[in-house]
Scaffold this active site. Structure first.
Site, short mmCIF file in Angstrom:
data_model
loop_
_atom_site.label_atom_id
_atom_site.label_comp_id
_atom_site.label_asym_id
_atom_site.label_seq_id
_atom_site.Cartn_x
_atom_site.Cartn_y
_atom_site.Cartn_z
CE1 TYR A 125 58.99 20.43 12.87
CE2 TYR A 125 58.34 21.96 14.62
CZ TYR A 125 58.18 20.76 13.95
OH TYR A 125 57.19 19.89 14.35
N1 LIG Z 1 56.54 13.42 18.22
C1 LIG Z 1 56.13 14.50 18.87
O1 LIG Z 1 56.24 14.61 20.11
C2 LIG Z 1 55.48 15.62 18.07
C3 LIG Z 1 55.25 16.87 18.69
C4 LIG Z 1 54.66 17.88 17.94
C5 LIG Z 1 54.29 17.67 16.62
N2 LIG Z 1 54.53 16.44 16.07
C6 LIG Z 1 54.13 16.23 14.66
O2 LIG Z 1 53.44 14.99 14.59
C7 LIG Z 1 53.78 14.31 13.37
C8 LIG Z 1 54.31 12.90 13.70
O3 LIG Z 1 55.43 13.02 14.59
P1 LIG Z 1 56.54 11.89 14.64
O4 LIG Z 1 57.42 12.21 15.79
O5 LIG Z 1 55.89 10.54 14.54
O6 LIG Z 1 57.31 12.20 13.25
P2 LIG Z 1 58.71 11.61 12.76
O7 LIG Z 1 58.85 10.21 13.17
O8 LIG Z 1 59.80 12.58 13.10
O9 LIG Z 1 58.54 11.75 11.17
C9 LIG Z 1 57.54 11.03 10.49
C10 LIG Z 1 58.07 10.56 9.16
O10 LIG Z 1 58.28 11.64 8.26
C11 LIG Z 1 59.10 11.12 7.24
N3 LIG Z 1 59.79 12.18 6.51
C12 LIG Z 1 60.66 13.08 6.99
N4 LIG Z 1 61.13 13.86 5.98
C13 LIG Z 1 60.54 13.41 4.85
C14 LIG Z 1 60.61 13.78 3.50
N5 LIG Z 1 61.42 14.77 3.08
N6 LIG Z 1 59.87 13.10 2.59
C15 LIG Z 1 59.06 12.10 3.00
N7 LIG Z 1 58.95 11.68 4.26
C16 LIG Z 1 59.68 12.34 5.18
C17 LIG Z 1 60.12 10.23 7.95
O11 LIG Z 1 60.39 9.13 7.11
P3 LIG Z 1 61.82 8.38 7.18
O12 LIG Z 1 62.02 8.03 8.61
O13 LIG Z 1 61.63 7.22 6.31
O14 LIG Z 1 62.82 9.38 6.69
C18 LIG Z 1 59.41 9.84 9.24
O15 LIG Z 1 59.20 8.47 9.36
C19 LIG Z 1 54.80 15.19 12.65
O16 LIG Z 1 54.14 15.98 11.68
C20 LIG Z 1 55.36 16.08 13.76
O17 LIG Z 1 55.82 17.33 13.30
C21 LIG Z 1 55.12 15.44 16.75
#
Ligand SMILES: NC(=O)c1ccc[n+]([C@@H]2O[C@H](COP(=O)([O-])OP(=O)(O)OC[C@H]3O[C@@H](n4cnc5c(N)ncnc54)[C@H](OP(=O)(O)O)[C@@H]3O)[C@@H](O)[C@H]2O)c1
Length: 235
Positions: free
Chosen positions: A147
């Site tokens: 990751y």
């Molecule tokens: N949440 C946190 O605390 C946190 C911390 C650090 C960084 N981030 C970054 O911030 C961003 C948003 O975070 P989040 O927690 O909202 O993300 P998330 O909900 O885990 O993922 C966002 C979306 O990515 C889609 N996805 C995953 N694999 C995919 C693929 N192969 N093709 C197309 N779509 C795909 C998923 O769609 P489906 O559900 O439809 O599969 C999901 O709805 C991400 O880039 C994450 O790495 C988040």
């Protein structure tokens, strides 16, 4: 005159991406979101005028199909926000598959979309690409090596595309630490994670929208990754 073209946010049917799509719609900004799983949130976004396109970035073919579909729906983009992300377990015996899937969603999809959609971005006088990375790339991760490496590759794409596309298209990253817990995170995990930052809070997705707003509105920032980590590096 601001460009009236839509902003594409990938993986925006839930959590951070969904919040940013809603906030941009509140601003009167047209939005296109990609999704894999159909959710009630998509019905709401469609009612508000958003275009919602299926996009599965697990494979090169899926990414190229998405780009074709996108081009059938718009001839211009104000910005692309690469938000889609997958946090996969690196299970013994299945490391290579997990590594490849995370490279595809975090690196190959942004790489191909940026290359193939430059013409859409050039339809606006100024445009933006934003890569949502992760603060973990600052120090590495012994538990989530693949990751972390795939997100570090995304940071590298920020530098290269910023050089390639200047001055018409700014290219930046946002590297958040904890934004939102997952429902299944237990109390011990929550306490341990909160203690890692100087601010000690779960900020929610609004801090990403605020960071996007800053990057879109500022004409002098490109090739930068904004740290949004509650001061983890000073603790
Ligand atoms: N949440 C946190 O605390 C946190 C911390 C650090 C960084 N981030 C970054 O911030 C961003 C948003 O975070 P989040 O927690 O909202 O993300 P998330 O909900 O885990 O993922 C966002 C979306 O990515 C889609 N996805 C995953 N694999 C995919 C693929 N192969 N093709 C197309 N779509 C795909 C998923 O769609 P489906 O559900 O439809 O599969 C999901 O709805 C991400 O880039 C994450 O790495 C988040």
């Amino acid at each position: 005159m601001p460009c009236p073209a839509p902003i594409l946010i990938t993986g925006a049917s839930q959590r951070v991406g969904l919040h940013c799509a809603r906030r941009l719609l509140d601003d009167g900004q047209p939005v296109i979101v990609s999704y894999r799983s159909e959710r009630d949130s998509l019905t709401e976004l469609r009612k508000r005028g958003a275009i919602t396109l299926f996009g599965d970035f697990d494979t090169e073919a899926g990414i190229l199909t998405f780009i074709d579909t996108l081009k059938k729906h718009t001839g211009a983009l104000r910005a692309i926000v690469h938000n889609a992300s997958s946090w996969q377990a690196e299970t013994p015996g299945e490391e290579a598959q997990a590594f490849a899937r995370m490279v595809n969603v975090h690196m190959l999809a942004p790489y191909l979309i940026n290359l193939h959609c430059a013409d859409l971005l050039h339809a606006c006088e100024t445009a933006d690409i934003v890569h949502i990375s992760d603060d973990v790339t600052r120090k590495g991760s012994s538990k989530h090596i693949a990751y972390c490496a795939s997100k570090a590759g995304l940071d590298s794409l920020t530098l290269s595309f910023a050089a390639k596309y200047a001055p018409r298209i700014k290219v930046n990253g946002i590297a958040p630490a904890l934004l939102m817990f997952n429902e299944h995170d237990d109390a011990a995990y929550r306490a341990k994670t909160l203690a890692k930052s100087a601010m000690g809070i779960e900020p929610g997705p609004e801090v990403v929208y605020q960071s996007l707003r800053y990057l879109f509105d500022n004409p002098y920032v490109t090739g930068t990754t904004l740290t949004v980590n509650g001061g983890r590096h000073v603790k």
